[in-house]
Design an enzyme around this catalytic site. Structure first.
Site, short mmCIF file in Angstrom:
data_model
loop_
_atom_site.label_atom_id
_atom_site.label_comp_id
_atom_site.label_asym_id
_atom_site.label_seq_id
_atom_site.Cartn_x
_atom_site.Cartn_y
_atom_site.Cartn_z
N GLY A 1 0.89 -1.16 0.03
CA GLY A 1 -0.20 -0.09 0.05
C GLY A 1 0.88 1.48 0.05
CB CYS A 2 0.05 4.65 -1.13
SG CYS A 2 -1.37 4.63 -0.30
CE1 TYR A 3 -1.50 8.11 4.02
CE2 TYR A 3 -3.40 6.73 3.55
CZ TYR A 3 -2.98 8.03 3.60
OH TYR A 3 -3.71 9.05 3.60
CB THR B 1 5.16 2.39 0.16
OG1 THR B 1 4.73 1.10 -0.35
CG2 THR B 1 6.65 2.65 -0.47
CB ALA B 2 5.20 6.70 2.93
#
Lengths: 350, 350, 350, 350
Positions: free
Chosen positions: B153-155, B157-158
């Site tokens: 997911g995007c969150y 990954t960060a």
């Protein structure tokens, strides 16, 4: 009723602009002087074309001369940079004018703290001694009797109102508080700077001044007074691609045995008399547009059962509640008017 | 060299859109199939007029038929909602196709956790068993041998990239971590919904799903593996008025005796071999535009001497690094290509 | 003075939202009913959380029942889609309620033109016969005596006010007029549609409905009445990534021998009595923010000596002047109040 | 193949920034020098942190010294203000360097016109005589043999490409053409100026320089050459709250007897060999995002049967096609490379 004559020193920035906007419909105050060294001699509408046809548009800008202000005003708002405000305030107080200073010059009670964060000496300690920190929900009585108001900073307004009941009632640990704050770009002021250009701010987002922002000691001063112990916070601002608004997401730890229901009840009770603070119902969260153009400070309380944390979210309009609107609210109280006078309105959505 | 034939199931969302954009210049892969039930039969440029004149614009959209995909593709990307991806992945794996799934269906190793957060049963546990969590900086070797990738997911990954070195080396307390995350609106997807309208998002800012976002267990799974103990985080997302990008501000507490210099040195060493992670020099902070359109994850480390905290800030492009770009990076590794193939570029600034 | 009781049929769109905003501070009107079939039974603040603490926030939404509206209102605003408004207006007029219809249903005097552009029959021709086109600067006297107002469209308001003096005085050629108009996204309404999503509108710009927009015949009707001859215009709208505002750039050809000074003088004289129209001084140009949240229509006149053209630029707030604010202005006149009642304010800048 | 060494004089503006972005992936050119008087001595990543880890980030900025440029470059791009470019170009041409000048200094063939619009004398008429106006779709052959390119302005690129076939074939009246153009804010440059601040541009929209913009004579020069008669246009720019992009809506009058089908056929035929110009199918309209980050010029043709007008809409990315990308395209041609080298990509949407 004769209108109260007010002056505005420093009209060319965003807080000056906002003050003229709000003053247009004030029923009991009238702008009689607006000053700017660089624009003196022009009618205000020449600088702000959007004021054409409005009362304030026809005011001729003057030099900021204390004698002239004293002759024509009952109260003066200072919307000039910190450092510059100090001297002007003293000159106006010497003529017994009421002053609401929107700069940071009189917000910190301790001159050593001022020196440390602002890298300059405080030269007007007499004025500092009489100044009242103008957050009406905390200090309304003092404001009513004050002659010089230190109008709170935008971040402090959002942060202190969000934390006040929790600290006043001793509900949360005073260590480890994190304030993750996000501000619209008008907070950076109206000076020409590459970093504030449209193409440097639009369609992006970033933190700035992490751990070092000058609003930190102001927040800590007021939180410490509320808690009765010295508080150090982790305050970290970010820059949003919007014009107006501050939203703070605040991470706290309730003390052992404090129930979330008790916290919510205290917030609702404490703010019930204060129409400009809205404690949102469970499940509702603040957003910037809900307070746009208004004096509202919206506050939500979230309990996270997984981590035990109490998350507090608050939102204000940095130009209205965080600067010029709050300055007028303070002026209202200083002049014996109800706090809300000329300031009540619905937010502009969308 | 014959190009690797790849298919894309679900082209009408933002991650599908981004994947076609990135595929235009991939030197060793070629889009041979794009599917959409609602748009089948049209050339892709009829749905995305901006693809006129580009290679992908002429591809005729088909129904998502596993047999057809198997006959025409070596590898398939799934850009469909969670739940739907599960069945399709199983059908394609049954035909021995390589699959990169951009949904959440195979990210959580534990089916009970999946059930708890996604409120549905996992029906493809065989596939789940073979799936590899495709965060290349952590799991590149496993990705190289994988047939089914759970694209992060995007969150997560960060968040995971920001915390990995600190937890791997045991530098920080594993309790009390706060992730205050802010995302662009493309993260909400391309479905018609009042809450995602321009006039509901522009010129405002708000938190959402506080304490309850479904990316939380995914973050906790990977952080726990890195730390070797179970970790619970306070993860709190906000919606930004920008198209792309995620910025996470992460609050941690270094363990007693750990020096900030040691932490910085470890981050620099750990990420030195990973060209897509940029540890910023002291004093530089991430911002969304610095990673726009790229695979970069920018990370800054800030020590706050007043509170003792270590603040970590990370930024990615949620559509590229947080979805389709990372999916291609994983596909590159699965096909024996260098990770960066077709993905190296400068960010679009401004 | 007892307040005039007003109702709002259709509160869930942006014009309904704007009307509740403006009504908060109206000194002589009071919202007594707001209706929505889908939200009936809830307090308005449950739908619009930003109205918490405001008068309108506590109003309980009802079904749009004519008998109930007649029993509780003196005047009703219709903020429902065209087609739907027609029947409701007739039902309310049958009960002798004053009606201000914000839809297009009663704007076109000619039913054949209505049929051609709206692809449906007009079923309430009796109402149509009594309806007054509510552009106050042109038709204030008729509005004062009217029972049913066709509130002008947003584009027509900006276009007609910009051209009225030039056509009334016969200064310009009636053929060849080009109106290049740009509108904020709230003009597209609050319905869930992919084309109005933040990520489809932000950071882009585009024309739409070129040569075919339904506001064209409305503009032509009023311009033709002003000029005394049939006028056909080239009207071409574009979609701006802003919430509010319309700016029209209008290209005209002065008639042989007409001086630019005469044109400017006529504009200034014609609009001198109309406080909401601001003819800008030479060298000043309209912009959207100068009218944000207000009833102002700003107009600039530019003479191009190289081409001989007269370029007229006008700007309004599409939600306030182009819809709900103008509706209240009309209601003011219908109720014997000054036009400006409750509507005077400075624009929100920035 | 050894890479062609190129230099960039003036790296601190948006066109310099864009050129470094595009150069990152150019397969046959290499940036060997970037210059800036104010930033000399720093690596480029110190000025543009987003270039960390990229090839160009490590280049050390130098003073703009012709001898040094001649020793290290085959070709030099000038991204400095008009006036300043003139002298630098002459100095570089004296050393026989190929030069692509992004300023306006060599665009106008007639020195009297230059003097009239730029209020200064042209001091390098020898260079002017050899300069080629680098719009590749019109002048590719001349560009291939040129040593000095006057890279077209952004508005002229969008306007000339939109009108070229119509004028070349004599389809439209040469009088009365109106170009209503809208540009993103990067067109205003990267200098600190109050008018370009985020809070002065966001959430608003306005015309500027109506009838007086300096790109007017450049447009007229090229249109006149195409038509074979002198053409005067009404060119009127507006400022959009977006970073990148220009959209021009152009109003023309077809000559008697010219069919719309013939016009469309000519546009499609003329631009068929030119991959960077996309004539959109009937019913499709340009928008800024469709060309974001690319060299595409999208063109739509609309016939309005009610007024007889032909409306032409074109869109480009002002920084890529309107400046740095076009500069590289010209450099490609000058160096014997295909026009598209290093420039082919899909637009960034969203």
């Amino acid at each position: 009723m004769k209108k109260i004559a007010v002056g505005l020193v420093g009209v060319t920035g965003y807080t000056g602009m906002e003050l003229t906007r709000l003053m247009e419909n004030h029923p009991h105050m009238e702008l009689t002087r607006v000053t700017s060294r660089s624009e003196a001699g022009k009618p205000l509408r020449a600088v702000y074309p959007f004021l054409q046809g409005l009362k304030s548009g026809d005011i001729v800008i003057t030099e900021p001369d204390p004698a002239d202000l004293a002759a024509n005003c009952d109260l003066v708002f200072l919307a000039v940079p910190h450092g510059a405000a100090m001297e002007t305030a003293a000159a106006l107080r010497a003529k017994d004018l009421k002053v609401v200073d929107l700069s940071a010059d009189f917000r910190l009670h301790d001159v050593a703290t001022f020196r440390e964060w602002y890298k300059s000496e405080h030269t007007q300690t007499d004025c500092l001694a009489e100044a009242v920190y103008g957050l009406p929900e905390l200090h309304a009585d003092a404001v009513k009797g004050a002659k010089l108001i230190a109008n709170p900073g935008c971040y402090p307004t959002a942060s202190i109102l969000a934390l006040a009941p929790a600290l006043r009632h001793g509900f949360i640990e005073t260590g480890g508080i994190v304030i993750d704050a996000k501000s619209g770009t008008s907070g950076a002021g109206r000076k020409a700077a590459v970093g504030s250009l449209y193409c440097e701010v639009a369609d992006t987002f970033k933190p700035y001044n992490l751990t070092k922002h000058r609003h930190t000691p102001e927040i800590e001063q007021e939180l410490s007074l509320l808690a009765g112990v010295d508080i150090t916070v982790s305050f970290n601002p970010h820059l949003l691609p919007v014009n107006r608004g501050i939203l703070a997401t605040i991470y706290t730890q309730p003390k052992e045995g404090v129930s979330f229901d008790a916290i919510r009840a205290a917030y609702e009770a404490d703010y019930a008399p204060h129409t400009f603070v809205r404690v949102l119902p469970q499940g509702s969260l603040p957003e910037l547009r809900s307070v746009r153009g208004t004096m509202f400070c919206d506050i939500a309380l979230m309990h996270d059962p997984r981590t035990g944390r109490l998350i507090i979210v608050s939102a204000i309009d940095n130009l209205c509640r965080g600067a010029s609107g709050q300055a007028i609210a303070n002026a209202n109280l200083m002049c014996g008017l109800p706090l809300e006078t000329g300031l009540w309105c619905a937010p502009m959505v969308p």
